[in-house]
Design a protein around this motif. Structure first.
Motif, PDB file in Angstrom:
ATOM      1  N   SER A   1      26.723  35.881  54.952  1.00  0.00           N
ATOM      2  CA  SER A   1      27.331  35.480  53.690  1.00  0.00           C
ATOM      3  C   SER A   1      27.108  36.582  52.665  1.00  0.00           C
ATOM      4  CB  SER A   1      26.716  34.173  53.182  1.00  0.00           C
ATOM      5  OG  SER A   1      27.194  33.868  51.888  1.00  0.00           O
ATOM      6  N   ILE A   2      28.149  36.913  51.911  1.00  0.00           N
ATOM      7  CA  ILE A   2      28.015  37.955  50.896  1.00  0.00           C
ATOM      8  C   ILE A   2      27.455  37.377  49.590  1.00  0.00           C
ATOM      9  CG2 ILE A   2      29.857  39.384  51.844  1.00  0.00           C
ATOM     10  CD1 ILE A   2      31.711  38.289  49.695  1.00  0.00           C
ATOM     11  N   ASP A   3      27.351  36.048  49.500  1.00  0.00           N
ATOM     12  CA  ASP A   3      26.768  35.399  48.330  1.00  0.00           C
ATOM     13  C   ASP A   3      25.955  34.205  48.820  1.00  0.00           C
ATOM     14  OD1 ASP A   3      26.036  34.431  45.889  1.00  0.00           O
ATOM     15  OD2 ASP A   3      28.062  33.943  45.197  1.00  0.00           O
ATOM     16  N   LYS A   4      24.664  34.423  49.034  1.00  0.00           N
ATOM     17  CA  LYS A   4      23.807  33.385  49.605  1.00  0.00           C
ATOM     18  C   LYS A   4      23.289  32.399  48.570  1.00  0.00           C
ATOM     19  CE  LYS A   4      22.186  36.169  53.535  1.00  0.00           C
ATOM     20  NZ  LYS A   4      22.748  35.260  54.570  1.00  0.00           N
ATOM     21  N   TRP A   5      23.437  32.693  47.283  1.00  0.00           N
ATOM     22  CA  TRP A   5      22.940  31.814  46.223  1.00  0.00           C
ATOM     23  C   TRP A   5      24.025  31.572  45.168  1.00  0.00           C
ATOM     24  CZ3 TRP A   5      18.138  29.540  46.407  1.00  0.00           C
ATOM     25  CH2 TRP A   5      17.253  30.025  47.374  1.00  0.00           C
ATOM     26  N   PRO A   6      25.168  31.014  45.530  1.00  0.00           N
ATOM     27  CA  PRO A   6      26.237  30.798  44.546  1.00  0.00           C
ATOM     28  C   PRO A   6      25.881  29.693  43.559  1.00  0.00           C
ATOM     29  CG  PRO A   6      26.798  29.718  46.602  1.00  0.00           C
ATOM     30  CD  PRO A   6      25.544  30.508  46.869  1.00  0.00           C
ATOM     31  N   ILE A   7      26.510  29.748  42.387  1.00  0.00           N
ATOM     32  CA  ILE A   7      26.361  28.708  41.376  1.00  0.00           C
ATOM     33  C   ILE A   7      27.713  28.046  41.182  1.00  0.00           C
ATOM     34  CG2 ILE A   7      25.821  28.188  38.979  1.00  0.00           C
ATOM     35  CD1 ILE A   7      23.947  30.553  38.958  1.00  0.00           C
ATOM     36  N   GLY A   8      27.763  26.748  41.419  1.00  0.00           N
ATOM     37  CA  GLY A   8      28.997  26.004  41.218  1.00  0.00           C
ATOM     38  C   GLY A   8      29.025  25.396  39.827  1.00  0.00           C
ATOM     39  N   ASN A   9      30.126  25.621  39.110  1.00  0.00           N
ATOM     40  CA  ASN A   9      30.301  25.051  37.782  1.00  0.00           C
ATOM     41  C   ASN A   9      30.809  23.622  37.945  1.00  0.00           C
ATOM     42  OD1 ASN A   9      30.624  24.594  35.061  1.00  0.00           O
ATOM     43  ND2 ASN A   9      31.877  26.408  34.677  1.00  0.00           N
ATOM     44  N   LEU A  10      30.019  22.636  37.477  1.00  0.00           N
ATOM     45  CA  LEU A  10      30.352  21.234  37.690  1.00  0.00           C
ATOM     46  C   LEU A  10      31.781  20.932  37.249  1.00  0.00           C
ATOM     47  CD1 LEU A  10      27.042  19.524  36.496  1.00  0.00           C
ATOM     48  CD2 LEU A  10      27.774  20.030  38.836  1.00  0.00           C
TER      49      LEU A  10
ATOM     50  N   GLY B   1      22.370  22.304  47.389  1.00  0.00           N
ATOM     51  CA  GLY B   1      21.559  22.252  48.598  1.00  0.00           C
ATOM     52  C   GLY B   1      21.868  23.410  49.515  1.00  0.00           C
ATOM     53  N   VAL B   2      21.329  23.349  50.726  1.00  0.00           N
ATOM     54  CA  VAL B   2      21.494  24.425  51.707  1.00  0.00           C
ATOM     55  C   VAL B   2      22.601  24.061  52.686  1.00  0.00           C
ATOM     56  CG1 VAL B   2      20.373  25.853  53.443  1.00  0.00           C
ATOM     57  CG2 VAL B   2      19.038  24.965  51.505  1.00  0.00           C
ATOM     58  N   TYR B   3      23.574  24.943  52.814  1.00  0.00           N
ATOM     59  CA  TYR B   3      24.690  24.768  53.736  1.00  0.00           C
ATOM     60  C   TYR B   3      24.559  25.791  54.866  1.00  0.00           C
ATOM     61  CZ  TYR B   3      26.932  21.860  50.158  1.00  0.00           C
ATOM     62  OH  TYR B   3      27.227  20.877  49.259  1.00  0.00           O
TER      63      TYR B   3
ATOM     64  N   GLY C   1      26.896  32.669  65.917  1.00  0.00           N
ATOM     65  CA  GLY C   1      25.786  32.824  64.994  1.00  0.00           C
ATOM     66  C   GLY C   1      25.899  31.855  63.842  1.00  0.00           C
ATOM     67  N   THR C   2      24.880  31.829  62.979  1.00  0.00           N
ATOM     68  CA  THR C   2      24.823  30.905  61.848  1.00  0.00           C
ATOM     69  C   THR C   2      24.308  31.629  60.610  1.00  0.00           C
ATOM     70  OG1 THR C   2      24.417  29.006  63.286  1.00  0.00           O
ATOM     71  CG2 THR C   2      23.819  28.761  60.974  1.00  0.00           C
ATOM     72  N   ALA C   3      24.925  31.329  59.461  1.00  0.00           N
ATOM     73  CA  ALA C   3      24.481  31.866  58.171  1.00  0.00           C
ATOM     74  C   ALA C   3      24.193  30.708  57.234  1.00  0.00           C
ATOM     75  CB  ALA C   3      25.545  32.782  57.572  1.00  0.00           C
ATOM     76  N   SER C   4      23.240  30.882  56.333  1.00  0.00           N
ATOM     77  CA  SER C   4      22.898  29.839  55.370  1.00  0.00           C
ATOM     78  C   SER C   4      23.353  30.234  53.970  1.00  0.00           C
ATOM     79  CB  SER C   4      21.388  29.578  55.366  1.00  0.00           C
ATOM     80  OG  SER C   4      20.674  30.742  54.978  1.00  0.00           O
ATOM     81  N   VAL C   5      23.778  29.229  53.195  1.00  0.00           N
ATOM     82  CA  VAL C   5      24.208  29.420  51.808  1.00  0.00           C
ATOM     83  C   VAL C   5      23.519  28.365  50.957  1.00  0.00           C
ATOM     84  CG1 VAL C   5      26.157  29.474  50.217  1.00  0.00           C
ATOM     85  CG2 VAL C   5      26.454  30.297  52.563  1.00  0.00           C
ATOM     86  N   HIS C   6      22.830  28.806  49.900  1.00  0.00           N
ATOM     87  CA  HIS C   6      22.098  27.895  49.025  1.00  0.00           C
ATOM     88  C   HIS C   6      22.926  27.663  47.756  1.00  0.00           C
ATOM     89  CE1 HIS C   6      18.136  28.525  51.224  1.00  0.00           C
ATOM     90  NE2 HIS C   6      18.920  29.472  51.720  1.00  0.00           N
ATOM     91  N   LEU C   7      23.608  26.528  47.698  1.00  0.00           N
ATOM     92  CA  LEU C   7      24.459  26.223  46.540  1.00  0.00           C
ATOM     93  C   LEU C   7      23.634  25.601  45.424  1.00  0.00           C
ATOM     94  CD1 LEU C   7      27.245  25.945  45.169  1.00  0.00           C
ATOM     95  CD2 LEU C   7      27.450  23.698  46.291  1.00  0.00           C
ATOM     96  N   ARG C   8      23.787  26.153  44.218  1.00  0.00           N
ATOM     97  CA  ARG C   8      23.164  25.592  43.026  1.00  0.00           C
ATOM     98  C   ARG C   8      24.255  25.051  42.118  1.00  0.00           C
ATOM     99  NH1 ARG C   8      20.032  30.843  41.266  1.00  0.00           N
ATOM    100  NH2 ARG C   8      21.994  31.717  42.009  1.00  0.00           N
ATOM    101  N   ALA C   9      23.963  23.970  41.392  1.00  0.00           N
ATOM    102  CA  ALA C   9      24.960  23.328  40.531  1.00  0.00           C
ATOM    103  C   ALA C   9      24.554  23.457  39.072  1.00  0.00           C
ATOM    104  CB  ALA C   9      25.117  21.853  40.908  1.00  0.00           C
ATOM    105  N   ALA C  10      25.518  23.834  38.253  1.00  0.00           N
ATOM    106  CA  ALA C  10      25.277  23.977  36.820  1.00  0.00           C
ATOM    107  C   ALA C  10      26.585  23.713  36.086  1.00  0.00           C
ATOM    108  CB  ALA C  10      24.768  25.378  36.492  1.00  0.00           C
TER     109      ALA C  10
END
Length: 258
Positions: free
Chosen positions: A45-54, A136-138, A149-158
Motif C-alpha cells: 500500500s502506498i498509504d498505510k495510514w489514510p485519514i477518512g473525512n467523515l 481500524g486495520v484493513y 500476498g497481503t498488505a495492511s491499511v490502518h484507516l483513521r477517521a476524522a
C-alpha cells in the motif's frame, strides 16, 4: 594423536555439514516470501495510514505485482478486503466477478474496486461515506496466477473543514462547521506570536461533530493573522489579511494531514 587420514576424514564431515547448512539457509530465504505468505513484496500500500473525512469518500490503497512484473488477466486475480475484528469480508473480487454474499452489512453499497485498473495491478478499495466505526486495520489479500500476498491499511477517521473568516469592526471571526475529534484553536500575529485575546465556542451535533466559532479582538487594519486548528489527526493553517473597509479580508487556506 589422530592420524593424517582421520584428520582429513573429519574435515570432510565438517565441510559436508557446513555446506548442507548453507543450502538449507539459502532455500529458507528463497521460499520465505512464497507459499502461504505469497511472493515477497508482491502486495503493498502506498498509504498505510489514510485519514477518512467523515461523510466523505476515502481510498484504501493496495497495489500488487507479479514476480516478473507482467500484467495479470482479471480472470486469474482474486482480491479480498477484510477488516480486523470482523468475520465477514469487506469486499471480494474473484476471477472476474464480484462476490458479496459474505459481505459485512456495515459495508453494503459502500465499497467498490476500480475494475478497469485491476489488470494493471490496482486493488485499491473505494469506501464511501466514511463513518467513525470504519476506523481500524484493513487487509488487502491478492492472489494471482504466479503468487499472492497481503498488505495492511490502518484507516483513521476524522472530520475537518477550512474556516470561514468574517470581520466586524475590530473583531475577526473564524468559523468551521466540521471537526472531529474536538480541535484546539490558536491565533498568531504576523510574527507568529501567539495571541491570547481570543474566545472560542464549541458546539457538538448528534453525531459528535464539532462546530466552532473563534473571535479575535482587537485587530489592526492592514495586518495578517493566522488561525491554526489542530487535533490529534489533522492540522489546518489558515491566513487572513485584513485590509481596506470593514468586512474585507483576504484568506488563504491550507489543510495538512499528519
Amino acid at each position: 594423536m589422530a592420524s593424517l587420514g582421520q584428520i582429513i576424514f573429519w574435515g570432510l564431515i565438517v565441510s559436508i555439514f557446513v555446506t548442507a547448512g548453507l543450502i538449507i539457509l539459502i532455500l529458507s530465504v528463497s521460499f520465505s516470501g512464497q507459499g502461504l505468505g505469497g511472493c515477497k513484496g508482491t502486495v503493498d500500500s502506498i498509504d498505510k495510514w489514510p485519514i477518512g473525512n467523515l461523510g466523505e469518500d476515502v481510498i484504501l490503497s493496495c497495489k500488487f505485482k507479479t514476480s516478473n512484473n507482467s500484467r495479470e488477466s482479471t480472470s486469474q486475480v482474486s482480491i479480498t478486503w477484510t477488516k480486523e475484528g470482523l468475520s465477514e469480508v469487506v469486499y471480494k473480487y474473484d476471477k472476474g466477478a464480484v462476490q458479496l454474499t459474505e459481505q459485512n452489512p456495515q459495508f453494503k453499497n459502500r465499497t467498490l474496486l476500480f475494475s478497469d485498473a485491476i489488470v494493471g495491478g490496482n486493488a485499491s478499495l473505494l469506501l464511501r461515506d466514511v463513518k467513525v466505526g470504519d476506523k481500524g486495520v484493513y487487509y488487502c489479500s491478492v492472489s494471482t496466477a504466479s503468487c499472492s500476498g497481503t498488505a495492511s491499511v490502518h484507516l483513521r477517521a476524522a472530520a475537518f473543514s477550512d474556516p470561514k473568516f468574517k470581520r466586524v469592526n475590530s473583531t475577526l471571526t473564524a468559523e468551521a462547521e466540521r471537526w472531529f475529534p474536538k480541535p484546539n484553536v490558536t491565533w498568531l500575529d504576523v510574527n507568529d506570536n501567539v495571541l491570547s485575546k481570543s474566545e472560542t465556542s464549541f458546539f457538538n451535533n448528534s453525531a459528535g461533530i464539532t462546530r466552532f466559532i473563534s473571535s479575535l479582538q482587537p485587530i489592526e487594519l492592514y495586518d495578517s493573522y493566522t488561525c491554526i486548528i489542530q487535533n490529534p489527526l489533522v492540522k489546518a493553517v489558515s491566513q487572513a489579511t485584513v485590509k481596506g473597509p470593514v468586512s474585507t479580508f483576504q484568506g488563504k487556506e491550507n489543510t495538512i494531514l499528519y
